[in-house]
Write a protein that holds these residues in place. Structure first.
Motif, PDB file in Angstrom:
ATOM      1  N   ILE A   1      28.033  12.765  11.692  1.00  0.00           N
ATOM      2  CA  ILE A   1      28.358  14.193  11.782  1.00  0.00           C
ATOM      3  C   ILE A   1      27.791  14.934  10.580  1.00  0.00           C
ATOM      4  CG2 ILE A   1      30.272  15.837  11.633  1.00  0.00           C
ATOM      5  CD1 ILE A   1      31.882  13.862  13.390  1.00  0.00           C
ATOM      6  N   VAL A   2      27.976  14.370   9.382  1.00  0.00           N
ATOM      7  CA  VAL A   2      27.435  15.016   8.178  1.00  0.00           C
ATOM      8  C   VAL A   2      25.914  15.128   8.279  1.00  0.00           C
ATOM      9  CG1 VAL A   2      27.146  14.771   5.681  1.00  0.00           C
ATOM     10  CG2 VAL A   2      29.344  14.240   6.733  1.00  0.00           C
ATOM     11  N   CYS A   3      25.267  14.075   8.740  1.00  0.00           N
ATOM     12  CA  CYS A   3      23.811  14.068   8.879  1.00  0.00           C
ATOM     13  C   CYS A   3      23.346  15.133   9.870  1.00  0.00           C
ATOM     14  CB  CYS A   3      23.355  12.681   9.319  1.00  0.00           C
ATOM     15  SG  CYS A   3      21.586  12.531   9.692  1.00  0.00           S
ATOM     16  N   VAL A   4      23.979  15.202  11.025  1.00  0.00           N
ATOM     17  CA  VAL A   4      23.555  16.141  12.070  1.00  0.00           C
ATOM     18  C   VAL A   4      23.847  17.588  11.676  1.00  0.00           C
ATOM     19  CG1 VAL A   4      24.009  16.853  14.445  1.00  0.00           C
ATOM     20  CG2 VAL A   4      23.703  14.442  13.922  1.00  0.00           C
ATOM     21  N   VAL A   5      25.010  17.831  11.073  1.00  0.00           N
ATOM     22  CA  VAL A   5      25.340  19.197  10.650  1.00  0.00           C
ATOM     23  C   VAL A   5      24.395  19.648   9.549  1.00  0.00           C
ATOM     24  CG1 VAL A   5      27.116  20.625   9.554  1.00  0.00           C
ATOM     25  CG2 VAL A   5      27.745  19.017  11.359  1.00  0.00           C
ATOM     26  N   TRP A   6      24.091  18.771   8.614  1.00  0.00           N
ATOM     27  CA  TRP A   6      23.162  19.098   7.518  1.00  0.00           C
ATOM     28  C   TRP A   6      21.794  19.495   8.060  1.00  0.00           C
ATOM     29  CZ3 TRP A   6      18.717  16.168   6.262  1.00  0.00           C
ATOM     30  CH2 TRP A   6      18.069  16.549   5.086  1.00  0.00           C
ATOM     31  N   ALA A   7      21.336  18.806   9.077  1.00  0.00           N
ATOM     32  CA  ALA A   7      20.012  19.103   9.623  1.00  0.00           C
ATOM     33  C   ALA A   7      20.034  20.232  10.644  1.00  0.00           C
ATOM     34  CB  ALA A   7      19.428  17.845  10.276  1.00  0.00           C
ATOM     35  N   GLY A   8      21.201  20.526  11.242  1.00  0.00           N
ATOM     36  CA  GLY A   8      21.244  21.494  12.331  1.00  0.00           C
ATOM     37  C   GLY A   8      21.651  22.897  11.939  1.00  0.00           C
ATOM     38  N   PHE A   9      22.407  23.058  10.827  1.00  0.00           N
ATOM     39  CA  PHE A   9      22.913  24.399  10.522  1.00  0.00           C
ATOM     40  C   PHE A   9      21.820  25.388  10.127  1.00  0.00           C
ATOM     41  CE2 PHE A   9      22.794  23.148   6.049  1.00  0.00           C
ATOM     42  CZ  PHE A   9      22.523  24.351   5.407  1.00  0.00           C
ATOM     43  N   PRO A  10      20.671  24.981   9.536  1.00  0.00           N
ATOM     44  CA  PRO A  10      19.659  25.999   9.191  1.00  0.00           C
ATOM     45  C   PRO A  10      19.147  26.782  10.392  1.00  0.00           C
ATOM     46  CG  PRO A  10      19.224  23.974   7.997  1.00  0.00           C
ATOM     47  CD  PRO A  10      20.299  23.666   8.986  1.00  0.00           C
ATOM     48  N   PHE A  11      18.948  26.109  11.527  1.00  0.00           N
ATOM     49  CA  PHE A  11      18.494  26.816  12.726  1.00  0.00           C
ATOM     50  C   PHE A  11      19.529  27.842  13.178  1.00  0.00           C
ATOM     51  CE2 PHE A  11      18.282  27.159  17.383  1.00  0.00           C
ATOM     52  CZ  PHE A  11      16.979  27.632  17.521  1.00  0.00           C
ATOM     53  N   ILE A  12      20.805  27.466  13.135  1.00  0.00           N
ATOM     54  CA  ILE A  12      21.876  28.401  13.501  1.00  0.00           C
ATOM     55  C   ILE A  12      21.891  29.575  12.527  1.00  0.00           C
ATOM     56  CG2 ILE A  12      24.337  28.631  13.938  1.00  0.00           C
ATOM     57  CD1 ILE A  12      23.018  26.681  15.830  1.00  0.00           C
ATOM     58  N   ALA A  13      21.764  29.278  11.234  1.00  0.00           N
ATOM     59  CA  ALA A  13      21.830  30.333  10.222  1.00  0.00           C
ATOM     60  C   ALA A  13      20.704  31.346  10.395  1.00  0.00           C
ATOM     61  CB  ALA A  13      21.775  29.706   8.824  1.00  0.00           C
ATOM     62  N   VAL A  14      19.486  30.867  10.607  1.00  0.00           N
ATOM     63  CA  VAL A  14      18.351  31.777  10.758  1.00  0.00           C
ATOM     64  C   VAL A  14      18.490  32.590  12.043  1.00  0.00           C
ATOM     65  CG1 VAL A  14      15.842  31.869  11.064  1.00  0.00           C
ATOM     66  CG2 VAL A  14      16.831  30.329   9.378  1.00  0.00           C
ATOM     67  N   SER A  15      18.985  31.980  13.116  1.00  0.00           N
ATOM     68  CA  SER A  15      19.177  32.707  14.374  1.00  0.00           C
ATOM     69  C   SER A  15      20.244  33.779  14.226  1.00  0.00           C
ATOM     70  CB  SER A  15      19.556  31.732  15.486  1.00  0.00           C
ATOM     71  OG  SER A  15      18.560  30.743  15.669  1.00  0.00           O
ATOM     72  N   VAL A  16      21.351  33.430  13.552  1.00  0.00           N
ATOM     73  CA  VAL A  16      22.406  34.422  13.321  1.00  0.00           C
ATOM     74  C   VAL A  16      21.887  35.547  12.429  1.00  0.00           C
ATOM     75  CG1 VAL A  16      24.654  34.781  12.221  1.00  0.00           C
ATOM     76  CG2 VAL A  16      24.291  32.802  13.700  1.00  0.00           C
ATOM     77  N   LEU A  17      21.106  35.206  11.415  1.00  0.00           N
ATOM     78  CA  LEU A  17      20.525  36.226  10.540  1.00  0.00           C
ATOM     79  C   LEU A  17      19.644  37.187  11.329  1.00  0.00           C
ATOM     80  CD1 LEU A  17      19.940  37.378   7.712  1.00  0.00           C
ATOM     81  CD2 LEU A  17      18.109  35.683   7.499  1.00  0.00           C
TER      82      LEU A  17
END
Length: 337
Positions: free
Chosen positions: A205-221
């Motif tokens: 979970i830590v590995c996947v969240v670490w790699a996946g949150f940047p895409f969410i962050a840029v999309s939300v931005l």
């Protein structure tokens, strides 16, 4: 007869509008196709590529799910034998399948939720930062997103290593009341994270969240950039706090963005394989299988049973389709209401 040209302001001549329309329609006739069909003809090369790279392999997978395919069939010494629903009956009667399904659903639920929460928080933070600092943080985050899945697994396997991992070293620095070593041990060093199912999935979970949150962050931005600033100014004038502003303005206006991000995250996290394979060091712990790992183990571990592996993949695909359809229908109903 009137001349089909009009005099331009600079003294030249230009075709009359009716004459120009006749020339354009003449080009469509010159190609031998009606004008309305040209866009569809231009789509044909892309559709052929999609059919060759996606649809045909999916068709082959579906066919293989109803066949008995082993090493002899791969070598071509024997033809594949049609067995009907036998592969599905075998996997559905196997306890490992239900354990893998439970692991897949539980992991996807936690990973998708955390990825969306962390990504949204970072996206809101980026929106509040200055232009240069926001760009700097975005570039740093995208480095994590750009890391290949196998490399992600290697990085976090080393961090969660029992003897030399930074995770155990960092936990040892914390006071015992905050992070006491397990089972009465004096130190976290030597604690295996990747042997048992629960700590293994915590690391995943830590590995996947670490790699996946940047895409969410840029999309939300990107979504936040499209919200008019006047709405936030009006909310501040009315005395609205940060949380109320987020729930009453930001969240409703970003619903289409969150809908797409949720669907993509569910699809990605349901079929996580490479990171789990590296963290687990291969399909060694059957209790820690998810559906993707179970499909690979059935298909390629001796004796090879590619038909059973294909059946598991078909079941996983059906589950994802059902979840996607149900979720999209709920979104459409909310929009209509």
């Amino acid at each position: 007869m009137a001349n089909p040209t009009t005099v331009a302001r600079d003294g030249g001549s230009s075709p009359a509008p009716g004459h120009r329309r006749r020339k354009e329609s003449g080009r469509g006739r010159a190609s031998g196709l009606p004008a309305w069909s040209i866009p569809y003809v231009l789509l044909v090369p892309g559709l052929l590529v999609i059919a060759g790279l996606l649809l045909y392999p999916m068709f082959q997978l579906a066919v293989m799910a109803f066949q008995k395919v082993g090493l002899a069939q791969i070598r071509g010494t024997r033809p594949a034998e049609w067995v009907g629903l036998e592969n599905f009956e075998k996997i559905l009667s196997n306890d490992i399948f239900w354990s893998a399904l439970r692991n897949t659903v539980a992991f996807a639920f936690v990973a998708v939720s955390l990825t969306l929460v962390v990504g949204t928080a970072v996206g809101v933070l980026l929106h509040r930062l200055g232009r240069k600092m926001s760009l700097f943080v975005v570039i740093g985050c995208m480095f994590a997103w750009a890391v290949p899945p196998v490399a992600q697994g290697v990085i976090w396997r080393s961090l969660f290593d029992a003897e030399a991992g930074i995770v155990n070293w960092a936990l040892d620095l914390l006071p015992d009341w905050l992070a006491a070593p397990p089972d009465g041990q004096r130190s976290w060093v030597g604690t295996p994270w990747l042997n048992d199912t629960l700590p293994l999935y915590i690391a995943l979970i830590v590995c996947v969240v670490w790699a996946g949150f940047p895409f969410i962050a840029v999309s939300v931005l990107a979504g936040l950039k499209g919200i008019p600033a006047e709405l936030y100014e009006a909310a501040r004038v009315d005395g609205s706090g940060p949380w109320r502003t987020f729930t009453k303005i930001t969240l409703p206006l970003l619903k289409p963005v969150f809908a797409v991000l949720t669907i993509l995250s569910i699809i990605w996290d349901f079929k996580v394989f490479s990171q789990l394979y590296v963290l687990m060091n291969g399909p060694t712990n059957r209790d820690g299988f998810n559906l993707s790992m179970y499909a690979v183990a059935e298909a390629f571990k001796p004796p090879q049973k590619l038909g059973s592996g294909a059946a598991i993949s078909v079941v996983l695909t059906i589950i994802l389709l059902v979840i996607t359809v149900v979720y999209v229908r709920q979104i459409v109903k909310q929009e209509e209401m």
